[in-house]
Design a protein around this motif. Structure first.
Motif, mmCIF file in Angstrom:
data_model
loop_
_atom_site.group_PDB
_atom_site.id
_atom_site.type_symbol
_atom_site.label_atom_id
_atom_site.label_comp_id
_atom_site.label_asym_id
_atom_site.label_seq_id
_atom_site.Cartn_x
_atom_site.Cartn_y
_atom_site.Cartn_z
ATOM 1 N N LYS A 193 0.835 -1.215 0.000
ATOM 2 C CA LYS A 193 0.000 0.000 0.000
ATOM 3 C C LYS A 193 0.866 1.260 0.000
ATOM 4 C CE LYS A 193 -4.077 1.848 2.227
ATOM 5 N NZ LYS A 193 -5.102 1.624 3.240
ATOM 6 N N ARG A 194 1.909 1.265 0.846
ATOM 7 C CA ARG A 194 2.812 2.430 0.894
ATOM 8 C C ARG A 194 3.565 2.620 -0.419
ATOM 9 N NH1 ARG A 194 3.845 0.476 6.125
ATOM 10 N NH2 ARG A 194 5.800 -0.445 5.412
ATOM 11 N N ALA A 195 3.778 1.529 -1.140
ATOM 12 C CA ALA A 195 4.464 1.607 -2.432
ATOM 13 C C ALA A 195 3.520 2.066 -3.548
ATOM 14 C CB ALA A 195 5.078 0.257 -2.785
ATOM 15 N N GLY A 196 2.255 2.266 -3.216
ATOM 16 C CA GLY A 196 1.311 2.800 -4.181
ATOM 17 C C GLY A 196 0.485 1.772 -4.930
ATOM 18 N N PHE A 197 0.540 0.518 -4.496
ATOM 19 C CA PHE A 197 -0.242 -0.518 -5.160
ATOM 20 C C PHE A 197 -1.653 -0.575 -4.584
ATOM 21 C CE2 PHE A 197 4.127 -1.892 -5.770
ATOM 22 C CZ PHE A 197 4.135 -2.062 -7.140
ATOM 23 N N GLU A 198 -2.599 -0.915 -5.444
ATOM 24 C CA GLU A 198 -4.010 -1.035 -5.053
ATOM 25 C C GLU A 198 -4.224 -2.394 -4.406
ATOM 26 O OE1 GLU A 198 -7.539 -0.587 -4.088
ATOM 27 O OE2 GLU A 198 -6.737 1.106 -5.204
ATOM 28 N N VAL A 199 -4.302 -2.394 -3.087
ATOM 29 C CA VAL A 199 -4.469 -3.653 -2.347
ATOM 30 C C VAL A 199 -5.746 -3.657 -1.507
ATOM 31 C CG1 VAL A 199 -2.009 -4.242 -2.282
ATOM 32 C CG2 VAL A 199 -2.986 -2.815 -0.461
ATOM 33 N N ASP A 200 -6.668 -2.772 -1.832
ATOM 34 C CA ASP A 200 -7.892 -2.658 -1.030
ATOM 35 C C ASP A 200 -8.662 -3.969 -0.940
ATOM 36 O OD1 ASP A 200 -7.298 -0.040 -0.542
ATOM 37 O OD2 ASP A 200 -8.716 0.774 -1.999
ATOM 38 N N GLN A 201 -8.754 -4.700 -2.048
ATOM 39 C CA GLN A 201 -9.494 -5.956 -2.024
ATOM 40 C C GLN A 201 -8.792 -6.972 -1.122
ATOM 41 O OE1 GLN A 201 -10.076 -7.946 -5.793
ATOM 42 N NE2 GLN A 201 -11.945 -8.897 -5.050
ATOM 43 N N SER A 202 -7.471 -7.037 -1.192
ATOM 44 C CA SER A 202 -6.726 -7.953 -0.328
ATOM 45 C C SER A 202 -6.881 -7.558 1.140
ATOM 46 C CB SER A 202 -5.248 -7.977 -0.712
ATOM 47 O OG SER A 202 -5.078 -8.570 -1.981
ATOM 48 N N VAL A 203 -6.873 -6.266 1.414
ATOM 49 C CA VAL A 203 -7.079 -5.789 2.784
ATOM 50 C C VAL A 203 -8.474 -6.185 3.265
ATOM 51 C CG1 VAL A 203 -7.353 -3.706 4.208
ATOM 52 C CG2 VAL A 203 -5.395 -3.915 2.655
ATOM 53 N N GLU A 204 -9.455 -6.056 2.394
ATOM 54 C CA GLU A 204 -10.821 -6.443 2.758
ATOM 55 C C GLU A 204 -10.894 -7.945 3.079
ATOM 56 O OE1 GLU A 204 -15.286 -6.315 0.860
ATOM 57 O OE2 GLU A 204 -13.832 -4.819 0.197
ATOM 58 N N PHE A 205 -10.258 -8.762 2.256
ATOM 59 C CA PHE A 205 -10.214 -10.202 2.548
ATOM 60 C C PHE A 205 -9.568 -10.455 3.903
ATOM 61 C CE2 PHE A 205 -10.247 -11.024 -2.242
ATOM 62 C CZ PHE A 205 -11.561 -11.451 -2.237
ATOM 63 N N PHE A 206 -8.466 -9.765 4.151
ATOM 64 C CA PHE A 206 -7.758 -9.923 5.422
ATOM 65 C C PHE A 206 -8.674 -9.566 6.594
ATOM 66 C CE2 PHE A 206 -5.243 -8.393 8.948
ATOM 67 C CZ PHE A 206 -4.252 -9.359 9.052
ATOM 68 N N GLU A 207 -9.349 -8.440 6.476
ATOM 69 C CA GLU A 207 -10.214 -7.964 7.557
ATOM 70 C C GLU A 207 -11.401 -8.895 7.806
ATOM 71 O OE1 GLU A 207 -10.999 -3.977 6.220
ATOM 72 O OE2 GLU A 207 -9.184 -3.201 7.203
ATOM 73 N N HIS A 208 -11.782 -9.667 6.794
ATOM 74 C CA HIS A 208 -12.876 -10.622 6.954
ATOM 75 C C HIS A 208 -12.374 -12.028 7.281
ATOM 76 C CE1 HIS A 208 -15.160 -7.375 5.040
ATOM 77 N NE2 HIS A 208 -16.176 -7.892 5.703
#
Length: 80
Positions: free
Chosen positions: A19-34
């Motif tokens: 994420k800090r490197a500027g990559f779109e990881v929102d979906q992976s973060v959502e999976f992680f959070e669930h």
């Protein structure tokens, strides 16, 4: 139980690096959070393969046996 928390912490760290490197990881973060670590790791592994050197190989090697049960399927799709 402590080991599981460490595994999840390491996976979370990889997502934050991406994420800090500027990559779109929102979906992976959502999976992680669930609580779907395997799907979150799919995203981490995808970026690791596409952008070698961004994540530590030793961290990825550590996470593969824990969260990487779908990797052979992903690698087959990637090679076509």
């Amino acid at each position: 139980m402590a080991e599981k928390n460490n595994d999840l912490d390491l996976l979370w760290q990889q997502l934050q690096i991406l994420k800090r490197a500027g990559f779109e990881v929102d979906q992976s973060v959502e999976f992680f959070e669930h609580g779907v670590g395997e799907l979150a790791f799919d995203g981490v592994y995808y970026f690791h393969v596409r952008h070698p050197g961004l994540l530590k190989q030793s961290d990825i090697d550590y996470l593969i046996p824990i969260f990487g049960e779908r990797l052979s399927e992903l690698e087959r799709k990637d090679s076509t």
